[in-house]
Design a protein around this motif. Structure first.
Motif: not given
Length: 310
Positions: A231-245, A250-264
């Protein structure tokens, strides 16, 4: 374009598009887990409709073999659009995370790249100031890295919006035009830019990007970006990354978590399209995933020093 027009598009689409109607209805019953980690709220959302995005194949061969789902010629017959800004469309996202969720694709098929389009993001956040606008880099969660687009979701949904107010701050730059600060005790490294002057924000964003590593074969640094206008200014959050996933993707079995982090996810809402992952994910998993994909404190501090001296 304004908030009222955007919401009207949503209402019209829910009336005539069964896919969108079913997924927005399902969102009302979505399961959510809550964590409190280092004073920060983190939510985990079990959202099966997001499997399409989380598990998207974004390698060059896969992209060439599928029709771009953001090009106007390939949109579903039921999907309506409205013009947005100079060369964007406003679309209802039929696979929502937010109570109201839009996609803002460029009208032409051009690669996902924020370099010359950060100002467009600020304009969108000002026009749609009931919403938070976000950008996923081509290797930071974008399921269509071959087609430039932003997304927008209901303001107040992401814990990030409160975190930038409540978390301890380390000021990098403060001037009459605006300020830049980091959140040194946060779960993920982030630059927060605040100003009511668009030109100043564009200059500072470019300066930060110029200090981030661009990996071989890429055209921009890995990052996620979340922006809103209060309402008065922009707030902009920049998240630098070093890995996609993270490795668990990529793990198999019990170690697998299908999570691919993005802005949300960077904003504090982890998306799990598989129930098994929703049920078993722990605070330790969340910490480890963020440590893998985000810059660590030492890496962030090196950029902070360069930013302060630039």
């Amino acid at each position: 374009m304004n908030n009222t027009t955007a919401r009207q598009l949503l209402h019209e689409q829910l009336d005539c598009w069964e896919l969108a109607r079913a997924n927005y209805h399902a969102l009302e019953q979505v399961q959510t887990k809550h964590f409190r980690i280092d004073g920060c709220e983190v939510r985990v959302q079990f959202n099966p409709a997001r499997i399409r995005s989380t598990a998207a194949k974004v390698d060059p061969k896969s992209l060439q073999q599928r029709a771009c789902f953001l090009c106007p010629a390939n949109l579903p017959a039921e999907q309506q659009s409205l013009p947005m800004g100079k060369d964007y469309l406003l679309l209802v996202n039929p696979f929502p995370i937010f109570p109201v969720h839009f996609t803002l694709p460029c009208t032409s098929h051009t690669p996902q790249s924020i370099g010359a389009r950060y100002e467009d993001m600020l304009d969108a956040a000002r026009c749609l100031d009931d919403f938070t606008v976000f950008y996923n880099g081509p290797k930071c969660g974008a399921s269509a890295p071959d087609h430039m687009h932003f997304q927008a979701g209901s303001k107040g949904f992401l814990p990030l919006e409160q975190d930038v107010k409540d978390q301890p701050k380390k000021f990098v730059l403060s001037s009459p035009e605006g300020m830049i600060y980091t959140l040194p005790h946060y779960l993920r490294s982030v630059f927060v830019l605040c100003s009511d002057q668009k030109a100043w924000l564009c200059r500072q964003f470019k300066s930060i990007c110029n200090l981030l590593e661009v990996k071989d074969g890429e055209h921009e640094p890995m990052l996620n970006l979340v922006t809103w206008h209060d309402g008065s200014q922009w707030v902009s959050c920049v998240f630098p990354r070093k890995a996609h996933r993270p490795q668990c993707f990529f793990a198999e079995g019990e170690k697998n978590l299908l999570i691919s982090p993005a802005s949300v996810d960077m904003g504090g809402v982890f998306i799990t399209p598989q129930e098994k992952d929703f049920l078993k994910i722990t605070e330790e998993d969340i910490r480890h995933i963020l440590q893998e994909v985000c810059l660590n404190q030492e890496e962030m501090e090196a950029i902070v020093q360069l930013t302060a001296n630039s």
